[in-house]
Design a protein around this motif. Structure first.
Motif, PDB file in Angstrom:
ATOM      1  N   ASN A 198      -2.427   1.298   0.524  1.00 37.06           N
ATOM      2  CA  ASN A 198      -3.398   2.139  -0.192  1.00 37.06           C
ATOM      3  C   ASN A 198      -4.291   1.321  -1.126  1.00 37.06           C
ATOM      4  O   ASN A 198      -5.226   1.869  -1.711  1.00 37.06           O
ATOM      5  CB  ASN A 198      -2.668   3.203  -1.009  1.00 37.06           C
ATOM      6  CG  ASN A 198      -1.692   4.007  -0.174  1.00 37.06           C
ATOM      7  OD1 ASN A 198      -1.589   3.802   1.024  1.00 37.06           O
ATOM      8  ND2 ASN A 198      -0.979   4.916  -0.801  1.00 37.06           N
ATOM      9  N   LEU A 199      -3.952   0.054  -1.281  1.00 34.96           N
ATOM     10  CA  LEU A 199      -4.712  -0.860  -2.155  1.00 34.96           C
ATOM     11  C   LEU A 199      -4.792  -0.362  -3.596  1.00 34.96           C
ATOM     12  O   LEU A 199      -5.807  -0.520  -4.258  1.00 34.96           O
ATOM     13  CB  LEU A 199      -6.120  -1.088  -1.600  1.00 34.96           C
ATOM     14  CG  LEU A 199      -6.167  -1.683  -0.200  1.00 34.96           C
ATOM     15  CD1 LEU A 199      -7.602  -1.820   0.275  1.00 34.96           C
ATOM     16  CD2 LEU A 199      -5.469  -3.025  -0.157  1.00 34.96           C
ATOM     17  N   GLU A 200      -3.707   0.248  -4.076  1.00 34.79           N
ATOM     18  CA  GLU A 200      -3.658   0.689  -5.474  1.00 34.79           C
ATOM     19  C   GLU A 200      -2.638  -0.197  -6.197  1.00 34.79           C
ATOM     20  O   GLU A 200      -1.497   0.212  -6.419  1.00 34.79           O
ATOM     21  CB  GLU A 200      -3.248   2.156  -5.540  1.00 34.79           C
ATOM     22  CG  GLU A 200      -4.265   3.085  -4.905  1.00 34.79           C
ATOM     23  CD  GLU A 200      -3.853   4.547  -5.037  1.00 34.79           C
ATOM     24  OE1 GLU A 200      -4.373   5.234  -5.935  1.00 34.79           O
ATOM     25  OE2 GLU A 200      -3.006   4.985  -4.254  1.00 34.79           O
ATOM     26  N   ASN A 236      -7.999  -2.652  -6.975  1.00 34.35           N
ATOM     27  CA  ASN A 236      -7.870  -2.553  -5.514  1.00 34.35           C
ATOM     28  C   ASN A 236      -8.200  -3.872  -4.811  1.00 34.35           C
ATOM     29  O   ASN A 236      -8.532  -3.874  -3.636  1.00 34.35           O
ATOM     30  CB  ASN A 236      -8.756  -1.424  -4.973  1.00 34.35           C
ATOM     31  CG  ASN A 236     -10.221  -1.812  -4.939  1.00 34.35           C
ATOM     32  OD1 ASN A 236     -10.627  -2.788  -5.556  1.00 34.35           O
ATOM     33  ND2 ASN A 236     -11.016  -1.049  -4.217  1.00 34.35           N
TER      34      ASN A 236
END
Lengths: 317, 458
Positions: free
Chosen positions: A282-284, A66
């Motif tokens: 979503n920082l994935e 992330n």
């Protein structure tokens, strides 16, 4: 004053012995080294900016990351998740629907335009039409999408204004899940038509005139000549253009992102938008990479399938 | 001798004024160092060039490099900042609206300011005396303060007074209600030069979308609670301010409540406006997109803060044809709020960045910022909110009164994962306002996705 021979040997003195010889082998080696030197900038660029990111993206697909914390190896979890994630399936499905609509319209309009413009090949009008149809390609995708999203606005857009003048009810171009994919496809066709058109114009210009003339003499005219003679002769160009367009349009992003952000709901969300949102909203990053790896494999498979099918319909002279 | 260009003259004057007037007012943490430092500042150079030039006079060894980041909304800007961080090119001083305050703080990117503020309280006493505690509380996260408010916007209601007059109405009073609003929306529809105006228009976003209706209906998208702590600031800087009483160390939103009865009712209200033809189709974009239509008498009412003043001026709207009012009452008149401010990246040049941020709170510095000249946002400093700042807006005082006279005004719900939250909120809103799904079904689905989001971020 030094002789030429002395100069020649002087020039080669700095070369290693295996490269310096005047033998056939030495000259071959010299050419090989020269070739590698010329290729090196491109190779370095490819490794750094194409191959490297591909390898990193594939590796990242097996990680959870992330940005804020170090990547963590999660084996196949990301891939398992994406096959159960409705939104991912939906975005791939949207991508295919919009790609099919857009490629269909692009190829038909571009072939029709190329054949029409080719009729003026010997007049100055050919320059005019070529320029006019190619101009949208030079525009920025984002600015085109912004402008078109104003034009397609249900209540304030110029498109519905003129439809209203014609007595047609307002069309919810960008806010109805039934219509939005068509609207985005139309916008994409408008901007990309020139590129595909130029490819076909090249193909049409290269058609063997003697075959076309012979077909005319034999009585093939109009649609019959188009269907039985022109299109088969043009089939290698059609294959090339569709492969290029399918690859580009499976990576649909600019138009749907700017015009609808994937909406309404998720009805125009594409696979690349899914990758973008998963990574940057979503920082994935790991999960986003796994989606992009699957998209890459799908593009590879579709392209392979196109080439496989081409054996049945592409006519090489 | 070469003649100075106008630009050089302005730069030299700004630098001289700043050099003479400002160094005495603040103590620079990094002043003794003569090392050259470059600070990457997230700012549009068109708005910040004068500030940057002035700072060159204050701290000659510090080069402030503006990094312009644009986006359709604050969530998108935050997305791009995170992308630059991932790419290894972060800013030293970022800008965050409420949408991203907790994101940067919660992910450990932003520097807490508590220790520095308590070290030098006198330097900022004047600043805090000029800034509402409502704004400051919004910039807290878990008891520490991460930003010093620079500007804000609460969702007030703008009215096209030309259409109001055409409808035979007066500007509504500050205690107007939702029912009054509905009457205005009906009356302002179908007017204007072409008889095609809409009574009300709004954009789909977390700020200023239909969230203001949720707030006045006594609810929130997420459950809201005050975090303890923060006394260190309230006791130091706001000891005598009654509006600071009962404030804590920021807000927390422990769980989603998208489909509660009040929220469903609020969504039904805005969906009905579109369905009944009083509001146009709700499409992506921000206020710039609709200010032109407002100025062209096609929109009667629009949710906006002080920022809309500049947009209407730019759109060429004639003086006396627009005004603003508080958001109408429903169960309450609680307004929603977003605050903008600079934050400092941990691990960068923190001392130098703190010096700049602290200096930047000075009123003379804030006056140099371009977007306060033609008002494109509302200054956080009370003393800067004047009639001149909001030309031709009779009710200009409501902008700051939204926090001073209505201190229950609160921030939009923006937890650490606010970007994803915003995407979910806007996606489902689109489905409801395009009349493809009932408000209840839409909010049930939104609630499920928000619960998943909370579970993933637990």
């Amino acid at each position: 004053m030094a002789s030429e021979a002395t100069l020649g040997s002087g020039r080669r003195n700095w070369l290693p012995s295996w490269l310096a010889g005047d033998t056939v082998q030495g000259i071959r080696r010299q050419r090989m080294v020269l070739g590698i030197l010329f290729l090196l900038p491109t190779l370095i660029g490819l490794i750094l900016f194409v191959l490297g990111p591909i390898v990193v993206a594939v590796a990242m697909g097996f990680m959870k990351w992330n940005v804020f914390r170090p990547p963590e190896f999660v084996a196949l979890k990301n891939f398992a998740r994406l096959f159960q994630h409705d939104l991912v399936g939906n975005s791939f499905s949207n991508t295919f629907v919009m790609m099919a609509m857009t490629v269909g319209m692009l190829e038909v309009f571009a072939i029709a335009l190329a054949l029409s413009v080719h009729r003026f090949a010997r007049s100055r009008l050919a320059y005019f039409f070529r320029t006019v149809w190619f101009l949208p390609v030079l525009l920025s995708g984002v600015s085109v999408a912004v402008t078109l999203s104003y034009m397609f606005h249900t209540d304030f857009g110029v498109v519905n204004y003129y439809l209203g003048v014609l007595g047609i009810d307002k069309v919810p171009w960008l806010v109805s899940s039934d219509v939005v994919r068509l609207s985005v496809s139309l916008a994409t066709v408008w901007r990309n038509l020139g590129f595909t058109f130029i490819i076909y114009l090249g193909g049409v210009s290269a058609l063997p005139q003697e075959i076309l003339e012979a077909a005319t003499v034999d009585g093939a005219r109009g649609l019959k000549r188009l269907w039985l003679i022109t299109l088969p002769l043009l089939s290698p160009t059609i294959l090339f253009a569709t492969v290029i367009d399918v690859i580009r349009l499976l990576q649909f992003f600019d138009e749907p992102y700017v015009m609808t952000r994937g909406g309404p709901g998720d009805s125009s969300r594409t696979a690349v938008m899914m990758v973008y949102d998963t990574a940057f909203a979503n920082l994935e990053f790991g999960y986003a990479s796994s989606i992009s790896v699957v998209l890459f494999l799908i593009i590879l498979a579709v392209t392979g399938f196109q080439f496989l099918l081409s054996k049945r319909w592409v006519f090489y002279q | 001798m070469n003649a100075l260009s106008r630009r050089e003259m302005i730069q030299a004057s700004a630098a001289t004024v700043a050099a003479v007037a400002l160094p005495g007012s603040v103590a620079l943490a990094s002043a003794p160092s003569q090392d050259n430092i470059t600070l990457r500042l997230q700012a549009d150079p068109r708005d910040y060039q004068e500030v940057i030039d002035a700072y060159a006079g204050v701290a000659p060894n510090v080069t402030v490099e503006p990094v312009s980041v644009t986006g359709i909304d604050h969530a998108e800007v935050a997305t791009k900042i995170l992308a630059s961080l991932a790419a290894g090119t972060p800013v030293d001083i970022g800008f965050a609206a409420t949408e991203a305050t907790q994101l940067y703080a919660g992910e450990g990117l932003a520097m807490g300011m508590k220790d520095r503020l308590l070290d030098q309280p006198d330097d900022l006493m004047e600043y805090f005396s000029d800034v509402s505690p409502v704004l400051v509380e919004t910039d807290f996260y878990e008891g520490d303060l991460y930003q010093l408010p620079r500007d804000f916007n609460a969702a007030n209601m703008w009215l096209n007074t030309k259409l109001v007059g055409e409808a035979g109405l007066e500007m509504p009073g500050e205690d107007w209600t939702k029912d009054d609003f509905n009457e205005y929306a009906k009356a302002l529809t179908g007017l204007g030069p072409e008889g095609d105006s809409f009574g009300f228009a709004w954009n789909n976003g977390l700020w200023g979308g239909w969230l203001p209706w949720i707030f006045v209906n006594g609810s929130n998208l997420l459950s809201e609670e005050r975090v303890g702590g923060g006394e260190w600031l309230w006791d130091t800087f706001y000891a005598d301010d009654p509006n600071a009483a009962g404030r804590g160390g920021g807000f927390r939103w422990p769980e989603p409540q998208a489909n509660n009865a009040a929220n469903v009712e609020a969504l039904e209200h805005v969906v009905a406006l579109t369905r009944d033809g009083y509001a146009p189709s709700v499409e992506r974009g921000f206020a710039e997109n609709l200010s032109g239509f407002f100025a062209a008498d096609k929109i009667g009412m629009y949710p906006g803060g002080g920022f809309f003043t500049g947009f209407l001026q730019d759109a060429g709207m004639e003086p006396g044809t627009y005004d603003a009012q508080f958001w109408p009452w429903w169960q309450s008149q609680r307004h929603q709020l977003g605050v903008g401010a600079l934050w400092i990246l941990i691990g960068g040049s923190e001392d130098a960045a703190w010096d700049f941020v602290k200096w930047h709170t000075g009123r003379d510095v804030m006056e140099m910022i371009g977007f306060f000249r033609v008002t494109r946002t509302t200054p956080a400093r009370r003393s800067m909110c004047t009639a001149e700042r909001f030309p031709n807006v009779s009710n200009w005082n409501i902008f700051y009164d939204t926090v001073d006279a209505r201190p229950d005004t609160g921030p939009i719900p923006a937890p650490v994962f606010s970007i994803e939250l915003t995407n979910i909120f806007t996606r489902y809103t689109e489905v409801a306002v395009s009349l493809e799904q009932s408000p209840q079904d839409t909010l049930d689905a939104m609630q499920r996705e928000l619960e998943d989001l909370y579970a993933r971020n637990a």
